[in-house]
Design an enzyme around this catalytic site. Structure first.
Site, PDB file in Angstrom:
ATOM      1  N   ASP A  62       0.844  -1.200   0.000  1.00 10.85           N
ATOM      2  CA  ASP A  62       0.000   0.000   0.000  1.00 10.85           C
ATOM      3  C   ASP A  62       0.877   1.246   0.000  1.00 10.85           C
ATOM      4  O   ASP A  62       0.565   2.252   0.657  1.00 10.85           O
ATOM      5  CB  ASP A  62      -0.973   0.019   1.184  1.00 10.85           C
ATOM      6  CG  ASP A  62      -2.110   1.023   0.961  1.00 10.85           C
ATOM      7  OD1 ASP A  62      -2.149   1.665  -0.118  1.00 10.85           O
ATOM      8  OD2 ASP A  62      -2.951   1.165   1.861  1.00 10.85           O
ATOM      9  N   HIS A 122       3.134  10.789  -0.717  1.00  9.49           N
ATOM     10  CA  HIS A 122       2.504  12.103  -0.606  1.00  9.49           C
ATOM     11  C   HIS A 122       3.596  13.159  -0.511  1.00  9.49           C
ATOM     12  O   HIS A 122       4.630  12.924   0.108  1.00  9.49           O
ATOM     13  CB  HIS A 122       1.619  12.198   0.641  1.00  9.49           C
ATOM     14  CG  HIS A 122       0.363  11.391   0.546  1.00  9.49           C
ATOM     15  ND1 HIS A 122      -0.667  11.723  -0.309  1.00  9.49           N
ATOM     16  CD2 HIS A 122      -0.023  10.259   1.185  1.00  9.49           C
ATOM     17  CE1 HIS A 122      -1.640  10.824  -0.184  1.00  9.49           C
ATOM     18  NE2 HIS A 122      -1.277   9.919   0.715  1.00  9.49           N
TER      19      HIS A 122
END
Lengths: 308, 212, 431
Positions: free
Chosen positions: C306, C310
């Protein structure tokens, strides 16, 4: 530099030091010159991301009575509303040489984050649904002045505990100071792990009232109704509102508190709010003394005497 | 030492020192001498203020407060009327606040008459640099406007750093900066005495401050 | 890095076993055995290193198209190679969403051009992840990308009827629906695991039941229609129990767990540092224990990163304003070693199964997750399990630095990664 971010950070001695200091400082507001030179040359920034005139004014009055320079920085109409991040604002404050920053923010933990970005002391004036430590301190101060003690005092906190930063700070501080807190709310407005908190819990206000020295009513926002926390304002008021009949069930010397702003008729009836046993205006007055004490103890010396 | 520290710029509300301090302190005033000194000061105050009808005694915490109470009692015994007395905490007016962690406040209790138009006699245990008295004058100024302010001190040990002198002195005690003066009072410490001993730095306190 | 170079991996411990030599030639494993003749091969000293089949990630966010400031297919593929991966599945929640053959083919092509690992696009289940209208799943399956895994990851396919239809529809091309199990109403404004810590911090709670209720429902649905179901990033003890129960009933369900859910707990949120904010949220120590046990006993089939890059500003902010997700490609194997191998829960063959073979099987990637045997594709990871390193976010190959392991000492280091016989990482450096 130390900060005041959570009421839970205060030891019993530190909390009592604040309350004792506040009691001395309360005299200042009765004098002809309502000012002390203690924080002369110190800069305190009020950084308010939420509208809260009463809290901002209270901190402003406290800082000014201690002769600090006060800069009010409200999110509205500033670079903040143009999308400046909290971190960039923090760096601006840092460049301005803020010795202390009083922050009110809608995000839980914003004060803690800010403390990581500035050198000055950060004072949490309410962060989201987390904490509001100076409110708890002024509440404890008010109880102590009115009731003469905190140890063993039976305090009922009634209302939207789940979303209340006032409740969180009060539970932590009052348990540190030896009071016995009972939270009263419909189960929907209590945190799921409330059983792990240092307090008792009840769903039944009528059962708790006769055994309470202090009843603190919390505001219940109307939007909670839309989210199905309770069926209607009327039902909430009937089960958890403090009206005249319930007021009569309190012991004769018990007091009624409210952190404000209150919704008369919802959680508290007008006649209870205006009763001499209601401390609502005293709480406002005491707020200034308590905030002076906190500012002095955080900023007055070479290092802070409280907080972490 | 600790009392001096409090009065002149050190830590506050320290535990009362024991009479037999291991630091080699010796008593320069014993209980009866302190009694006599206070009685003499009481008479001087009455003389200087022409009967003391409008005096208010304000002790500077910690040890100035019991001294003010004792002086008030002596004057009351002589004059057979009550004398207003109280306490004046000067912590918030200190000029060295930023040299040490924020301290707990002493009590300020101004008698009901207030201080406007009165002759305020400030009472402290030890007069040293004069900075405490300077702070006390500032504090008074924010509370009201006395007709006059006078100063009574149990011990004057010299080394003034400001143009300040005492109006009433229990004992002038020439000292070295390497010495410390400790006042013990019955009310706080169990017995009365003034001790002279070697100065020694205390934990975390700057040496400069010791010497002030 | 010429295609024709032959490599001899000298003395590698195959799946942590006895040292042996591996000869990689023409994209396949040409020989396995002790004392192989190097000939013209370039010799890689693999003394003490563990040889694993190239790792396969079922769950990677590469952000391209749309958020190339956070990650690109190329930068993410390089990060994957650094982590020992030879194939990653690129999640569909890009901008535009990978919900048409056009977008999945673009991502597939970008991956092939980058060349650091095979980038296998995941297709969205619903158009623009709207949760209401099925995307053209068949077109994506038939495209060059050959999509087999479909997921609205980041959002839950919460409509039970739509989920049923999706499960049924992909049977036609052997697809699988990878469900992001999050009941949306139970998680409105949710910020972190609901429990003692969230209540204390005043952060809106994200109850375990919001995940478990969807998993239970979908297992029953998949069983009813006889479809394959994959559960993304299982994070709670209850989820493990439900999946164990569903498997015992014969339901064709597989599940993944992330490295961070195998190691980190919700009390890290006490710092209010959103580096620990992730979806699903970090849970309790009890959940971590159950996840490790579930991975060890096969209830959970595989580890998936996952990996969610960011930019700095999305994390250097207040908790509630911060983006959810953490990067993980470059630390996954180390975290699995720490949580599973060093604790004795899994051996290296088990790691190979759960980080290579199982994810390749679930994703239907024929060329990956194969045993290291003669004639098999030369996808190999060489790993030094005895090394330790302090995680330095600034040293990440990923474009983003939002690693929750910042400053932590983790065991192990990927020394080399080979994709069909070509080194993408050698001597711990990207090639």
């Amino acid at each position: 530099m130390r900060h005041l971010l959570s009421a839970g950070d205060l030891s019993r001695d530190e909390a009592l030091l604040i309350l004792d200091t506040a009691r001395e400082l309360a005299q200042v507001s009765g004098r002809s010159v309502k000012k002390l030179p203690t924080l002369r040359g110190r800069t305190v920034v009020n950084l308010f991301y939420e509208d809260s005139t009463r809290t901002r004014i209270s901190f402003e009055a406290a800082a000014k009575r201690m002769s600090a320079d006060v800069i009010n920085f409200s999110a509205k109409g500033s670079s903040v509303s143009k999308g400046e991040s909290l971190k960039d604002t923090a760096l601006t404050l840092q460049a301005m040489g803020a010795d202390g920053v009083v922050i009110r923010h809608s995000s839980s933990g914003a004060a803690r984050r800010l403390a990581g970005w500035v050198d000055g002391a950060v004072l949490n004036a309410g962060d989201g649904t987390h904490e509001h430590p100076t409110q708890a301190l002024l509440d404890a101060y008010t109880m102590r002045e009115r009731m003469g003690r905190l140890e063993g005092l039976r305090v009922a906190i009634v209302g939207d505990i789940l979303h209340s930063r006032v409740a969180r700070s009060n539970v932590l501080l009052l348990s540190t100071l030896g009071a016995e807190v009972t939270l009263v709310a419909p189960p929907t407005l209590l945190p799921v792990s409330v059983g792990a908190w240092p307090c008792a819990v009840s769903y039944d206000l009528d059962e708790v009232l006769p055994k309470s020295d202090v009843v603190m009513m919390l505001r219940v926002q109307a939007e909670r109704m839309q989210a199905a926390f309770f069926p209607s304002a009327r039902e909430y008021s009937r089960r958890y509102g403090l009206d005249r009949d319930r007021f009569a069930r309190l012991p004769d010397d018990a007091i009624v508190m409210h952190p404000g702003p209150m919704i008369r008729g919802m959680e508290i009836s007008a006649e209870v709010a205006d009763s001499p046993r209601s401390t609502i205006t005293e709480q406002v007055t005491n707020g200034v003394s308590v905030r002076m004490a906190v500012l002095y103890l955080l900023l007055g010396g070479s290092e802070s005497a409280i907080g972490n | 030492m600790r009392a001096r520290n409090h009065a002149e710029g050190g830590e506050q509300a320290a535990a009362p020192p024991s009479r037999a301090d291991s630091d080699g302190a010796r008593a320069v005033l014993e209980g009866p001498e302190i009694d006599r000194a206070l009685t003499r000061i009481a008479h001087e105050v009455l003389e200087r203020t022409k009967g003391g009808t409008d005096i208010t005694l304000l002790g500077i915490p910690t040890r100035g407060v019991p001294l003010a109470r004792r002086l008030a009692r002596r004057i009351e015994q002589v004059e057979n009327r009550s004398v207003p007395w109280g306490s004046l905490d000067i912590t918030m007016y200190r000029d060295d606040l930023r040299l040490a962690p924020a301290r707990a406040l002493g009590r300020t209790e101004i008698p009901a008459e207030g201080i406007d138009g009165r002759v305020v006699v400030l009472v402290d245990d030890v007069l040293f640099s004069g900075r405490t008295v300077r702070a006390a004058l500032d504090a008074l100024n924010d509370i009201g406007r006395p007709r006059a302010v006078q100063l009574a001190t149990l011990v004057d040990r010299g080394h003034r750093e400001l143009p300040i002198r005492a109006d009433y002195v229990g004992k002038n005690l020439p000292t070295s900066l390497r010495e410390s003066v400790t006042v013990l009072l019955e009310e706080l410490d169990g017995s009365d005495a003034v001790l002279l001993g070697p100065a020694r730095p205390r934990g975390g306190q700057p040496i400069e401050e010791e010497k002030r | 890095m010429s295609q024709t170079t032959t490599y001899l991996l000298r003395g590698a411990r195959l799946l942590g076993g006895h040292p042996t030599d591996l000869l990689l030639r023409d994209g396949v494993v040409a020989a396995v055995g002790a004392g192989l003749d190097a000939g013209d091969a370039r010799v890689v000293d693999a003394e003490g290193l563990i040889a694993l089949p190239g790792l396969v990630d079922l769950h990677t966010h590469l952000r391209e198209p749309g958020r190339e400031d956070a990650e690109t297919v190329a930068s993410g593929a390089r990060a994957a190679a650094m982590g020992g991966y030879t194939a990653v599945h690129a999640m569909a929640n890009t901008d535009p969403v990978a919900d048409t053959a056009g977008v999945v083919e673009q991502v597939w092509r970008l991956g092939r051009d980058a060349g650091y690992c095979d980038v296998q696009p995941v297709g969205a289940v619903t158009q623009n992840l709207d949760g209401a209208h099925l995307a053209e799943l068949g077109a994506m399956a038939d495209s060059i990308a050959g999509v087999r895994v479909f997921s609205d990851d980041g959002k839950c396919v919460s409509d039970a009827l739509l989920m049923r239809r999706a499960l049924e529809y992909v049977k036609a091309f052997d697809g699988v629906i990878a469900q992001h199990a999050q009941e949306p109403r139970l998680t409105e404004h949710a910020q972190m695991n609901e429990g003692v810590v969230s209540d204390r911090l005043g952060l809106a709670g994200w109850p375990a039941v919001a995940e478990e209720a969807i998993i239970a429902r979908d297992c029953l649905l998949a069983e009813h229609v006889g479809s394959r179901l994959h559960i993304c990033h299982v994070s709670t003890k209850g989820s493990v129990q439900i999946i164990r129960w569903a498997k015992s009933r014969g339901c064709d369900v597989t599940a993944e767990v992330t490295p961070h859910h195998l190691l980190l707990t919700d009390d890290l949120a006490e710092s209010y540092d959103p580096i620990y904010k992730v979806n699903p949220p970090l849970r309790t120590a009890e959940d971590v224990r159950a996840l490790r046990e579930g991975l060890a006993d096969g209830t959970i089939d595989c580890v998936a990163t996952d990996h969610a890059p960011h930019p700095i500003e999305a994390k250097e902010t207040e908790w509630s304003n911060a983006a959810m997700g953490m990067i993980g490609l470059e630390t996954a194997l180390s975290v699995v070693q720490h949580a599973m191998v060093d604790t004795g829960l899994l051996d290296w063959a088990g790691v190979a199964e759960r980080m290579s073979a199982a994810p390749a099987r679930i994703g239907r990637l024929g060329g990956h997750g194969r045993p290291l045997a003669v004639g098999e594709p030369a996808n190999v990871t060489l790993y030094d399990a005895d090394a330790t390193r302090e995680v330095d976010p600034t040293a990440m190959v990923s474009k983003s630095a939002n690693t929750p392991y910042r400053g932590m000492r983790l065991p192990g280091r990927v020394v080399a990664t080979f994709l069909r016989g070509v080194p993408t990482v050698l001597d711990g450096k990207i090639q």
